[in-house]
Design a protein around this motif. Structure first.
Motif, mmCIF file in Angstrom:
data_model
loop_
_atom_site.group_PDB
_atom_site.id
_atom_site.type_symbol
_atom_site.label_atom_id
_atom_site.label_comp_id
_atom_site.label_asym_id
_atom_site.label_seq_id
_atom_site.Cartn_x
_atom_site.Cartn_y
_atom_site.Cartn_z
ATOM 1 N N GLU A 188 1.023 -1.214 0.036
ATOM 2 C CA GLU A 188 -0.088 -0.065 0.049
ATOM 3 C C GLU A 188 0.875 1.298 -0.035
ATOM 4 O O GLU A 188 0.259 2.244 -0.404
ATOM 5 C CB GLU A 188 -1.094 0.049 1.214
ATOM 6 N N GLU A 189 2.037 1.178 0.378
ATOM 7 C CA GLU A 189 2.822 2.492 0.748
ATOM 8 C C GLU A 189 4.240 2.131 0.195
ATOM 9 O O GLU A 189 4.887 1.146 0.364
ATOM 10 C CB GLU A 189 2.823 3.059 1.945
ATOM 11 N N ASP A 195 7.973 3.833 9.552
ATOM 12 C CA ASP A 195 7.245 4.878 9.846
ATOM 13 C C ASP A 195 6.429 5.851 8.779
ATOM 14 O O ASP A 195 7.126 6.157 7.615
ATOM 15 C CB ASP A 195 8.056 5.954 10.625
ATOM 16 N N PRO A 196 5.096 5.979 8.947
ATOM 17 C CA PRO A 196 4.631 6.816 8.130
ATOM 18 C C PRO A 196 5.078 8.255 7.814
ATOM 19 O O PRO A 196 5.000 8.753 6.718
ATOM 20 C CB PRO A 196 3.058 7.048 8.524
ATOM 21 N N GLU A 197 5.677 8.668 8.695
ATOM 22 C CA GLU A 197 6.649 10.167 8.587
ATOM 23 C C GLU A 197 7.586 9.997 7.582
ATOM 24 O O GLU A 197 7.494 10.792 6.638
ATOM 25 C CB GLU A 197 7.134 10.460 9.892
ATOM 26 N N LYS A 326 22.493 -2.974 16.377
ATOM 27 C CA LYS A 326 21.932 -1.726 16.830
ATOM 28 C C LYS A 326 21.578 -0.648 15.579
ATOM 29 O O LYS A 326 22.679 -0.411 14.805
ATOM 30 C CB LYS A 326 23.039 -0.868 17.451
ATOM 31 N N ASP A 327 20.169 -0.213 15.576
ATOM 32 C CA ASP A 327 19.783 0.316 14.297
ATOM 33 C C ASP A 327 19.992 1.845 14.524
ATOM 34 O O ASP A 327 19.596 2.387 15.608
ATOM 35 C CB ASP A 327 18.474 0.266 14.152
ATOM 36 N N LYS A 328 21.222 2.325 13.881
ATOM 37 C CA LYS A 328 21.410 3.687 14.204
ATOM 38 C C LYS A 328 20.354 4.746 13.215
ATOM 39 O O LYS A 328 21.106 5.906 13.133
ATOM 40 C CB LYS A 328 23.056 3.682 13.644
ATOM 41 N N GLY A 329 19.667 4.118 12.356
ATOM 42 C CA GLY A 329 18.744 5.172 11.718
ATOM 43 C C GLY A 329 18.903 4.772 10.139
ATOM 44 O O GLY A 329 19.739 3.975 9.955
ATOM 45 N N MET A 344 20.334 7.834 15.509
ATOM 46 C CA MET A 344 20.599 7.910 17.073
ATOM 47 C C MET A 344 21.062 9.128 17.380
ATOM 48 O O MET A 344 21.944 10.051 16.832
ATOM 49 C CB MET A 344 21.565 6.753 17.061
ATOM 50 N N MET A 345 20.587 9.465 18.990
ATOM 51 C CA MET A 345 20.918 10.564 19.630
ATOM 52 C C MET A 345 20.453 11.901 19.124
ATOM 53 O O MET A 345 21.116 12.989 19.403
ATOM 54 C CB MET A 345 22.509 10.542 19.821
ATOM 55 N N LEU A 346 19.589 11.902 17.827
ATOM 56 C CA LEU A 346 19.181 13.073 17.551
ATOM 57 C C LEU A 346 17.577 13.174 18.024
ATOM 58 O O LEU A 346 16.882 12.210 18.246
ATOM 59 C CB LEU A 346 18.903 13.167 16.120
ATOM 60 N N PRO A 347 17.280 14.440 18.490
ATOM 61 C CA PRO A 347 15.763 14.618 19.250
ATOM 62 C C PRO A 347 14.770 14.658 18.360
ATOM 63 O O PRO A 347 13.431 14.916 18.690
ATOM 64 C CB PRO A 347 16.076 15.969 19.853
ATOM 65 N N PHE A 348 14.625 14.291 17.007
ATOM 66 C CA PHE A 348 13.731 14.405 15.954
ATOM 67 C C PHE A 348 13.528 13.299 15.258
ATOM 68 O O PHE A 348 14.928 12.589 14.965
ATOM 69 C CB PHE A 348 13.830 15.540 15.154
ATOM 70 N N ASN A 349 12.825 12.710 14.614
ATOM 71 C CA ASN A 349 12.433 11.607 13.929
ATOM 72 C C ASN A 349 12.710 11.558 12.250
ATOM 73 O O ASN A 349 13.809 10.574 11.916
ATOM 74 C CB ASN A 349 10.885 10.895 13.751
ATOM 75 N N THR A 350 12.458 12.662 11.720
ATOM 76 C CA THR A 350 12.587 12.600 10.140
ATOM 77 C C THR A 350 13.123 13.874 9.710
ATOM 78 O O THR A 350 12.536 15.116 10.340
ATOM 79 C CB THR A 350 11.504 12.134 9.512
ATOM 80 N N PHE A 351 14.156 14.187 9.001
ATOM 81 C CA PHE A 351 14.649 15.324 8.432
ATOM 82 C C PHE A 351 15.277 15.379 7.135
ATOM 83 O O PHE A 351 15.779 14.130 6.587
ATOM 84 C CB PHE A 351 15.616 15.957 9.455
#
Length: 384
Positions: A188-189, A195-197, A326-329, A344-351
């Protein structure tokens, strides 16, 4: 008697494990490295060659820059692993004996039994594949017109498919080529299971790049000039790239170790059902708390250090270490843009924008520096 240790494959897992084994073994074992090519390919940047083939000079690292002079290198295609005789058979008929072997052969494209897929689709599993895609896209554009543009279809909207579509779009824009690009996903996506974001961020960038996204309708057949869906109308193409999944290499068909879809089952220590065979990377399904480690460059890179150390420990009859992924993103490029998620270690999810683009470059450059040199990494930086 000196133990014979053999590493199969020059991908992230193989190259990283060779570096670690050299540090661990010293002169206590004979180390042989076997691979199809005499270079390591920074595979997660191979899509760059779809746009610009000259990038290959930046993302291929000669094995002599990676290994020490005491490590023997054999260029050849592995066609069989005989665990009873403890031999590796090559396509030219040569055999290499081992006491311990580390399987890091990578994977090949999975076609899931879709009729015509293997015969008609391009794939992206090697440098040659990337260069072939470039030539096919260029030829399709050359034969097209503004009123009758070439149709380039990418099947599979995972990481590889998204990045490939982005590079095709950059080629189109740089050359003002008459190309329509389609990204096709059965689920579907795009970027399924994430993550949908981040899915939304990637979708926006793909649409901004004028890539048409078709989802929620699986391909059931690939013809010579069109793909056919379960429900929708057929989609004609001039170039068709399939990135829909992975399976193990044919070389492991006859290997008498536990496997699933020709990928070797391995514990978190990288041990297999044969105590002289270790496996990691895309060649393996490595157990991680009842879940397999992801078949990603990041996971192979992390695993290589522990796998190399564990083979050396096995040679010395010492206890083995357990590896924990370890998933680092995730960082994904869409042409010259990038999206980063859950770093990892960043305060926001998606940029996105420059921070994500710089991070993606830094990850690739760090790997190149680790296996080769900082000088090579700096040289490669503009094209990563």
């Amino acid at each position: 008697m000196t133990a014979k240790v053999v590493v199969l494959g020059a991908g992230y897992a193989g190259a990283g494990a060779v570096k670690q084994l050299e540090d661990e073994l010293g002169n206590s074992a004979e180390l042989t490295w076997v691979a199809d090519n005499d270079y390591h390919l920074v595979l997660h940047e191979s899509h760059r060659c779809i746009r610009d083939p000259t990038v290959q000079e930046k993302i291929t690292i000669p094995v002599d820059e990676i290994k020490s002079p005491t490590t023997r290198f054999v260029e050849g295609e592995v066609v069989d692993l005989d665990v009873d005789e403890r031999t590796v058979e090559l396509a030219d008929g040569d055999e290499i004996d081992y006491d311990y072997v580390l399987v890091a052969l990578g994977s090949q494209t999975a076609y899931y039994g879709i009729e015509g897929m293997a015969e008609n689709a391009l794939t992206l599993k090697s440098l040659d594949d990337a260069l072939e895609i470039h030539e096919e896209v260029k030829a399709a554009a050359r034969d097209a017109t503004r009123n009758d543009p070439a149709q380039v279809v990418v099947g599979g909207a995972g990481l590889s498919g998204i990045q490939s579509a982005g590079e095709i779009a950059e080629f189109r824009d740089e050359h003002q080529a008459p190309i329509d690009i389609y990204l096709v996903e059965a689920l579907e996506e795009i970027f399924p299971g994430n993550d949908p974001e981040v899915q939304g961020a990637l979708r926006k960038r793909l649409q901004d790049a004028d890539i048409e996204i078709l989802t929620d309708d699986p391909i059931v057949e690939a013809g010579e000039d069109a793909i056919y869906f379960d429900e929708g109308e057929p989609l004609e193409y001039d170039t068709f790239l399939w990135t829909g999944g992975i399976t193990g290499r044919d070389a492991l068909d006859g290997a008498d170790v536990e496997k699933e879809h020709n990928r070797v089952n391995a514990e978190a220590t990288f041990e297999t059902s044969d105590d002289r065979v270790f496996a990691l990377g895309d060649s393996a399904i490595v157990e991680q708390n009842d879940q397999p480690a992801p078949p990603t460059a990041q996971a192979a890179w992390q695993a290589a250090e522990v796998a190399g150390e564990n083979v050396a420990r096995a040679v010395d009859d010492r206890p083995l270490k357990t590896w924990t992924h370890k998933d680092k993103g995730t960082v994904i490029s869409v042409g010259d843009e990038a999206v980063a998620h859950d770093v990892m270690m960043l305060p926001f999810n998606t940029f996105g924008s420059l921070p994500a683009e710089t991070l993606k470059k830094a990850i690739a450059a760090r790997w190149i520096a680790d296996v080769s040199s900082y000088g090579r990494a700096l040289k490669a930086w503009p094209d990563l």
